[in-house]
Write an enzyme that holds these catalytic residues in place. Structure first.
Site, PDB file in Angstrom:
ATOM      1  N   CYS A 157     -20.695  -0.194 -44.203  1.00  0.00           N
ATOM      2  CA  CYS A 157     -20.855  -1.347 -45.084  1.00  0.00           C
ATOM      3  C   CYS A 157     -22.159  -1.202 -45.870  1.00  0.00           C
ATOM      4  O   CYS A 157     -23.175  -0.770 -45.344  1.00  0.00           O
ATOM      5  CB  CYS A 157     -20.894  -2.688 -44.375  1.00  0.00           C
ATOM      6  SG  CYS A 157     -19.404  -3.060 -43.463  1.00  0.00           S
TER       7      CYS A 157
ATOM      8  N   ARG B  15     -20.726   4.056 -47.881  1.00  0.00           N
ATOM      9  CA  ARG B  15     -20.890   3.377 -46.600  1.00  0.00           C
ATOM     10  C   ARG B  15     -19.612   2.671 -46.136  1.00  0.00           C
ATOM     11  O   ARG B  15     -19.574   2.086 -45.057  1.00  0.00           O
ATOM     12  CB  ARG B  15     -22.022   2.357 -46.697  1.00  0.00           C
ATOM     13  CG  ARG B  15     -23.330   2.941 -47.188  1.00  0.00           C
ATOM     14  CD  ARG B  15     -24.409   1.901 -47.220  1.00  0.00           C
ATOM     15  NE  ARG B  15     -24.770   1.504 -45.884  1.00  0.00           N
ATOM     16  CZ  ARG B  15     -25.661   2.122 -45.125  1.00  0.00           C
ATOM     17  NH1 ARG B  15     -26.294   3.166 -45.583  1.00  0.00           N
ATOM     18  NH2 ARG B  15     -25.920   1.700 -43.926  1.00  0.00           N
TER      19      ARG B  15
ATOM     20  N   TRP C 283     -16.650  -1.419 -44.558  1.00  0.00           N
ATOM     21  CA  TRP C 283     -15.875  -0.556 -43.672  1.00  0.00           C
ATOM     22  C   TRP C 283     -15.448  -1.454 -42.523  1.00  0.00           C
ATOM     23  O   TRP C 283     -16.275  -1.965 -41.777  1.00  0.00           O
ATOM     24  CB  TRP C 283     -16.732   0.604 -43.163  1.00  0.00           C
ATOM     25  CG  TRP C 283     -15.957   1.594 -42.358  1.00  0.00           C
ATOM     26  CD1 TRP C 283     -15.153   2.585 -42.826  1.00  0.00           C
ATOM     27  CD2 TRP C 283     -15.903   1.688 -40.932  1.00  0.00           C
ATOM     28  NE1 TRP C 283     -14.602   3.287 -41.785  1.00  0.00           N
ATOM     29  CE2 TRP C 283     -15.046   2.753 -40.598  1.00  0.00           C
ATOM     30  CE3 TRP C 283     -16.491   0.969 -39.902  1.00  0.00           C
ATOM     31  CZ2 TRP C 283     -14.761   3.130 -39.295  1.00  0.00           C
ATOM     32  CZ3 TRP C 283     -16.219   1.331 -38.597  1.00  0.00           C
ATOM     33  CH2 TRP C 283     -15.361   2.400 -38.303  1.00  0.00           C
TER      34      TRP C 283
ATOM     35  N   ASN D 126     -23.923  -6.012 -42.653  1.00  0.00           N
ATOM     36  CA  ASN D 126     -23.626  -4.642 -42.240  1.00  0.00           C
ATOM     37  C   ASN D 126     -23.977  -4.540 -40.769  1.00  0.00           C
ATOM     38  O   ASN D 126     -25.084  -4.907 -40.377  1.00  0.00           O
ATOM     39  CB  ASN D 126     -24.484  -3.667 -43.065  1.00  0.00           C
ATOM     40  CG  ASN D 126     -24.489  -2.272 -42.472  1.00  0.00           C
ATOM     41  OD1 ASN D 126     -23.511  -1.837 -41.866  1.00  0.00           O
ATOM     42  ND2 ASN D 126     -25.598  -1.562 -42.635  1.00  0.00           N
ATOM     43  N   GLY D 127     -23.045  -4.080 -39.946  1.00  0.00           N
ATOM     44  CA  GLY D 127     -23.314  -3.932 -38.517  1.00  0.00           C
ATOM     45  C   GLY D 127     -22.233  -4.604 -37.695  1.00  0.00           C
ATOM     46  O   GLY D 127     -21.142  -4.890 -38.203  1.00  0.00           O
TER      47      GLY D 127
ATOM     48  N   GLU E  40     -15.521  23.129 -36.729  1.00  0.00           N
ATOM     49  CA  GLU E  40     -15.867  22.488 -37.999  1.00  0.00           C
ATOM     50  C   GLU E  40     -14.736  22.661 -39.027  1.00  0.00           C
ATOM     51  O   GLU E  40     -14.403  21.732 -39.773  1.00  0.00           O
ATOM     52  CB  GLU E  40     -17.190  23.074 -38.524  1.00  0.00           C
ATOM     53  CG  GLU E  40     -17.623  22.598 -39.904  1.00  0.00           C
ATOM     54  CD  GLU E  40     -17.833  21.101 -40.019  1.00  0.00           C
ATOM     55  OE1 GLU E  40     -17.764  20.386 -39.009  1.00  0.00           O
ATOM     56  OE2 GLU E  40     -18.027  20.635 -41.159  1.00  0.00           O
TER      57      GLU E  40
ATOM     58  N   LYS F  21     -12.767  19.599 -40.924  1.00  0.00           N
ATOM     59  CA  LYS F  21     -12.706  19.513 -42.392  1.00  0.00           C
ATOM     60  C   LYS F  21     -11.260  19.328 -42.839  1.00  0.00           C
ATOM     61  O   LYS F  21     -10.949  18.487 -43.678  1.00  0.00           O
ATOM     62  CB  LYS F  21     -13.221  20.798 -43.012  1.00  0.00           C
ATOM     63  CG  LYS F  21     -14.541  21.065 -43.572  1.00  0.00           C
ATOM     64  CD  LYS F  21     -15.471  20.085 -44.099  1.00  0.00           C
ATOM     65  CE  LYS F  21     -15.741  18.851 -43.343  1.00  0.00           C
ATOM     66  NZ  LYS F  21     -17.016  18.594 -42.782  1.00  0.00           N
TER      67      LYS F  21
ATOM     68  N   GLU G 191      -9.761  15.773 -41.732  1.00  0.00           N
ATOM     69  CA  GLU G 191     -10.341  14.555 -42.289  1.00  0.00           C
ATOM     70  C   GLU G 191      -9.994  14.333 -43.753  1.00  0.00           C
ATOM     71  O   GLU G 191      -9.904  13.196 -44.190  1.00  0.00           O
ATOM     72  CB  GLU G 191     -11.853  14.452 -42.033  1.00  0.00           C
ATOM     73  CG  GLU G 191     -12.747  15.423 -42.785  1.00  0.00           C
ATOM     74  CD  GLU G 191     -14.241  15.196 -42.483  1.00  0.00           C
ATOM     75  OE1 GLU G 191     -14.980  16.185 -42.434  1.00  0.00           O
ATOM     76  OE2 GLU G 191     -14.654  14.039 -42.313  1.00  0.00           O
TER      77      GLU G 191
ATOM     78  N   HIS H 190      -3.225  28.584 -21.961  1.00  0.00           N
ATOM     79  CA  HIS H 190      -3.246  27.554 -20.920  1.00  0.00           C
ATOM     80  C   HIS H 190      -2.630  26.246 -21.406  1.00  0.00           C
ATOM     81  O   HIS H 190      -2.989  25.182 -20.917  1.00  0.00           O
ATOM     82  CB  HIS H 190      -4.682  27.350 -20.423  1.00  0.00           C
ATOM     83  CG  HIS H 190      -5.253  28.584 -19.805  1.00  0.00           C
ATOM     84  ND1 HIS H 190      -4.754  29.144 -18.658  1.00  0.00           N
ATOM     85  CD2 HIS H 190      -6.241  29.416 -20.228  1.00  0.00           C
ATOM     86  CE1 HIS H 190      -5.423  30.241 -18.359  1.00  0.00           C
ATOM     87  NE2 HIS H 190      -6.326  30.438 -19.312  1.00  0.00           N
TER      88      HIS H 190
ATOM     89  N   LYS I  86     -19.122   7.576 -44.879  1.00  0.00           N
ATOM     90  CA  LYS I  86     -20.082   8.675 -44.733  1.00  0.00           C
ATOM     91  C   LYS I  86     -21.174   8.345 -43.724  1.00  0.00           C
ATOM     92  O   LYS I  86     -21.656   9.215 -43.017  1.00  0.00           O
ATOM     93  CB  LYS I  86     -20.711   8.986 -46.093  1.00  0.00           C
ATOM     94  CG  LYS I  86     -21.671  10.135 -46.026  1.00  0.00           C
ATOM     95  CD  LYS I  86     -21.446  11.108 -47.118  1.00  0.00           C
ATOM     96  CE  LYS I  86     -22.192  12.398 -46.884  1.00  0.00           C
ATOM     97  NZ  LYS I  86     -21.411  13.364 -46.091  1.00  0.00           N
TER      98      LYS I  86
HETATM   99  C1  G6P Z   1     -19.568  10.880 -40.492  1.00  0.00           C
HETATM  100  C2  G6P Z   1     -19.488  11.893 -41.612  1.00  0.00           C
HETATM  101  C3  G6P Z   1     -19.611  13.291 -41.036  1.00  0.00           C
HETATM  102  C4  G6P Z   1     -20.902  13.435 -40.265  1.00  0.00           C
HETATM  103  C5  G6P Z   1     -21.001  12.374 -39.170  1.00  0.00           C
HETATM  104  C6  G6P Z   1     -22.408  12.314 -38.591  1.00  0.00           C
HETATM  105  O1  G6P Z   1     -18.449  10.960 -39.676  1.00  0.00           O
HETATM  106  O2  G6P Z   1     -18.285  11.771 -42.321  1.00  0.00           O
HETATM  107  O3  G6P Z   1     -19.594  14.217 -42.094  1.00  0.00           O
HETATM  108  O4  G6P Z   1     -20.976  14.701 -39.704  1.00  0.00           O
HETATM  109  O5  G6P Z   1     -20.749  11.073 -39.715  1.00  0.00           O
HETATM  110  O6  G6P Z   1     -23.261  11.823 -39.585  1.00  0.00           O
HETATM  111  P1  G6P Z   1     -24.776  12.179 -39.725  1.00  0.00           P
HETATM  112  O7  G6P Z   1     -25.229  11.419 -40.936  1.00  0.00           O
HETATM  113  O8  G6P Z   1     -25.432  11.691 -38.470  1.00  0.00           O
HETATM  114  O9  G6P Z   1     -24.905  13.638 -39.885  1.00  0.00           O
END
Ligand code: G6P
Length: 609
Positions: A2, A27, A75, A101-102, A482, A486, A489, A505, A604
Site C-alpha cells: 500500500c 507498493r 495491496w 498502510n500496514g 531464482e 521468475k 511470478e 525421489h 514490490k
Molecule cells: C517481493 C519482490 C521480490 C523480492 C522480495 C523481497 O516479493 O517481488 O522481487 O525479492 O519481495 O524484497 P526485498 O525488497 O526485501 O528484496
C-alpha cells in the site's frame, strides 16, 4: 504494501496525489482512492478497483478538486479488492477520512470491545481505526491520535483528514514507512520519499509513534505522549522514481538490460588495489579469525535466493559455517545465534517486514548485523550496524532482476573478504577473483546480447506449458530456484526448481512427454552427475533446454535448445546463467499477454508479515 501520499497547498491537490500514486503503485495495485476537502470543507472522494487509470477517470468524473487531500494505492490484506474496501475510509459522520498502510493485528478484538455495536462499510482493519478516531475525538486531533494508537497492535502508517481542520493533514506511523516534507508553499506526506522528490529536496521521517501535523504554512511533530518534538530533515536522494521506461514496453526489460551497470556500480566501489574493501563495514581479520563462528543470511524472495548463493560461497571459499534462511521462518524458530554470529540481511527495498523483524531479533540476540540493501535511508539500512549498498538504482518491475544481480556481486565480495580474513585464499587468489568480478559487467552484457533472440524463440514453446521444471546441482540449483520464481511470478505458469539429484525421489512422476525441463549445467566438476539427471528426464519425454558455459558447450552439443554463457570463475556463474532465464520468463509472460511489471496479487515492497 500500500502506498500513501497526501498534499497540502494553494492549488488543486488531486493531480499531485495522482502523480504520486503512480510512483507508489509498486507498493500495491488492487485498488486506489483519493479524498480532498471541497470548497465547503466537506471531504469528497473518488475510488476505483484496479489500476490508477481508473482512479484518474473517476476523479475527473467526480470533478474532485481541493487544496488538501490524501491518496492511497492498495495491496489487499483484510477484504478483497473492491470499491468498498478501497481507501480512504470514513467515520460514519464523515468527520474523519484515513488512508492506511500496514496491518492492524487486533482489529477484530477492537471491534468486539472498543467498537461494540458500530457498523462497517468495508471488511478492512483500517475502518476500525477511523471509527476509533471518531469515538475518542475531543477537539484535539493530536491527542485523539495519541489515544487511538495506544490501542493499536500491528504496523501502520496513517494519513488522516478531519473536517475541523480543513487546511491540515495529520499522519502517524508504526513499523511502516512514512515521510513528511514541507516546501515554501506546500507540504506532503508519503510512504516513499522518492515519490515526492520532484517537489521537495528534504524530508522528515515519521518514526514509530510520532505524529505529524502539516499545513501549507508549517510542519510540526509530536511524540506519542502528545508533546512537541524537534526533528532533523534528511536530504532526498535524486529521485529516479518517475523515470520512464526509456522506450521499452516494460520496466522489466529495461531493468534486465541495466544489469551490467547495476553490477558494475555495485562491485567497483568494493574493490581497491586488487582486494575487496567493504568500506565502513566493521569486519576485521581479527573478528573473522577469532570471534566469528557462523554466518546466517536472512532474506525473502529473490533476495533469499541470492542468500543461498552467498551461503554456498562463504562455506566453500572461507570454510566458515553458513546458512541461508527465509526471514518469515527464521523469526519464529528461536534461531540459535549469538554474538559469534554474523547475521546478513539482504533486501532490495530495505523495508520488507519479515526481514526487518528478523534483523531486530538478531540484534536482540547479540549477533553482528550486516545488511545488503539497495535503498539508502530505508528501515533495514537505518537499523543495521553495517551496510553494503547495492547500486542497482530504482527498480520498478515487481519481478527483480538487476537488484538480484547486484545482490549476488555484493555477496561475492563478502565471501571473498571472509575467505581472505580466514586465511583460506591468498592475495594472489583474491587478485584473480577481483579481476574476474570487474569483468562480470561485460560478460553479463555478452550474455544478454547472445541470448536475447533465442529467449524470445524458446518462449513460444514455454508459453504453452502448464508446468515447467528447473533442475541443477550446487550453485546451478541456486540459479534454478531464482529462475523458477521468475517464471511463475510473471507468466503464471506453474514451475518448480529441484536439486537435480532429488528428481528420482518423487518429482520424476510429474515428467510426461513434452514437459519443459530447464537444466542448469554450468558446474563442470559435477557435469556428469547432472547429465545423468538430464538423461533421466529425457527418457520420460521431457523437452530439454540446457544452460551452460562456453567451456562446457561441447558437452551439450547434442541438445537443440541451449543458452550458452561466457566462462567465468565457477563461483560467479549464477550471475551469467540467470540472465537468459530472466529473458525467457519475460518473453514467456509477454506471449501469454501477462501484466509483466505488475503481476497479479503481488507487490514490490512487502511491508506486511
Ligand atoms: C517481493 C519482490 C521480490 C523480492 C522480495 C523481497 O516479493 O517481488 O522481487 O525479492 O519481495 O524484497 P526485498 O525488497 O526485501 O528484496
Amino acid at each position: 504494501m500500500c502506498g500513501i501520499i497526501g498534499r497540502v497547498g494553494r492549488d488543486n491537490a488531486v493531480p499531485y496525489i495522482l502523480k504520486g500514486l503512480e510512483c507508489l503503485e509498486y507498493r500495491g495495485y488492487d485498488s486506489a482512492g483519493v479524498a480532498v476537502f471541497d470548497e465547503k470543507g466537506i471531504i469528497a472522494s473518488s475510488k476505483t478497483v484496479g489500476r490508477l487509470a481508473g482512479l484518474r477517470e473517476a476523479a475527473e468524473k467526480d470533478k474532485l478538486n481541493g487544496f488538501v487531500g490524501i491518496g492511497h494505492t492498495r495491496w489487499a490484506t483484510h477484504g478483497g479488492p473492491s470499491e468498498d474496501n478501497a481507501h480512504p475510509h470514513f467515520s460514519h459522520d464523515r468527520k474523519f477520512a484515513i488512508v492506511h498502510n500496514g496491518i492492524i493485528e487486533n482489529s477484530n478484538e477492537l471491534a468486539d470491545t472498543e467498537l461494540e455495536g458500530v457498523g462497517y462499510n468495508s471488511e478492512t482493519d483500517t475502518e476500525k481505526v477511523v471509527h476509533l478516531l471518531s469515538k475518542y475525538y475531543n477537539g484535539n486531533v493530536v491527542e485523539t491520535i495519541s489515544k487511538v494508537i495506544s490501542l493499536l497492535k500491528g504496523s501502520y502508517a496513517l494519513g488522516i483528514l478531519c473536517t475541523d481542520y480543513p487546511d491540515t493533514i495529520f499522519s502517524t506511523a508504526m513499523s511502516s514507512p512514512m515521510v513528511a516534507a514541507k516546501t515554501a508553499d506546500c507540504g506532503f506526506i508519503c510512504s516513499d520519499a522518492g515519490a515526492i522528490s520532484a517537489y521537495a529536496s528534504e524530508y522528515y521521517p515519521v518514526k514509530n509513534g510520532e505524529i505529524c501535523v502539516l499545513n501549507d504554512k508549517k510542519i510540526e511533530f509530536y511524540g506519542n505522549d502528545g508533546q512537541p518534538i524537534e526533528k532533523a530533515a534528511v536530504k532526498i536522494e535524486v529521485g529516479e522514481l518517475t523515470a520512464d521506461k526509456q522506450g521499452y514496453e516494460h520496466y522489466m526489460m529495461l531493468e534486465m538490460l541495466q544489469q551490467p551497470n547495476a553490477v558494475r556500480d555495485t562491485i567497483l566501489p568494493l574493490i581497491k588495489d586488487n582486494a575487496i574493501c567493504l568500506g565502513g563495514v566493521d569486519i576485521t581479520d581479527d573478528y573473522i579469525k577469532n570471534e566469528l563462528r557462523e554466518v546466517v543470511i536472512v532474506a525473502c524472495g529473490s533476495a533469499y535466493h541470492a542468500g543461498v548463493v552467498g551461503k554456498s560461497l562463504i562455506e566453500s571459499m572461507g570454510s566458515i559455517r553458513a546458512s541461508a534462511e527465509i526471514a518469515s521462518e527464521f523469526r519464529y524458530v528461536d534461531p540459535l545465534i549469538d554474538e559469534h554470529t554474523l547475521a546478513v540481511f539482504i533486501s532490495q527495498s530495505g523495508e520488507t517486514a519479515d526481514t526487518l523483524a528478523a534483523l531486530r531479533l538478531a540484534k536482540q540476540k547479540g549477533a553482528k548485523v550486516l545488511s545488503i540493501v539497495n535503498v539508502s535511508g530505508s528501515a533495514i539500512a537505518n537499523e543495521s550496524d553495517n551496510v553494503i549498498y547495492t547500486k542497482a538504482g530504482r527498480e520498478v518491475a515487481v519481478a527483480t532482476t538487476k537488484a538480484y544481480s547486484a545482490q549476488l556481486v555484493a555477496l561475492y565480495a563478502l565471501a571473498i573478504r571472509l575467505a581472505k580474513g580466514n586465511g583460506k585464499i591468498s592475495s594472489e587468489e583474491e587478485k584473480r577473483m577481483t579481476h574476474e568480478l570487474a569483468a562480470l559487467p561485460h560478460k553479463i552484457q555478452m550474455t544478454l546480447d547472445r541470448n536475447i533472440e533465442k529467449a524470445e524463440i524458446y518462449a513460444e514453446q514455454f508459453a504453452n506449458a502448464t508446468d515447467i521444471y528447473f533442475i541443477g546441482r550446487r550453485l546451478d540449483y541456486a540459479t534454478a530456484l531464482e529462475a523458477s520464481l521468475k517464471m511463475k511470478e510473471i507468466s503464471y505458469i506453474h514451475s518448480e526448481s529441484y536439486a537435480a539429484g532429488e528428481l528420482k525421489h518423487g518429482t520424476l512422476s510429474l515428467i510426461d512427454p513434452g514437459v519443459p525441463v530447464v537444466a542448469l549445467a554450468a558446474d563442470g566438476e559435477i557435469f556428469g552427475k547432472t547429465y545423468s539427471n538430464i538423461c533421466e528426464v529425457m527418457a520420460r519425454g521431457a523437452e530439454m533446454l540446457v544452460v551452460t558455459t562456453d567451456k562446457n558447450k561441447e558437452l551439450i552439443a547434442e541438445f537443440e535448445n541451449t543458452f550458452i554463457v561466457p566462462d567465468t570463475l565457477p563461483q560467479f556463474t549464477v550471475s551469467l546463467q540467470i540472465v537468459p532465464l530472466q529473458l525467457l520468463s519475460y518473453y514467456t509472460a509477454k506471449k501469454k499477454g501477462c501484466d509483466i511489471d505488475k503481476p497479479k496479487n503481488l507487490a514490490k515492497s512487502v511491508t506486511v508479515e
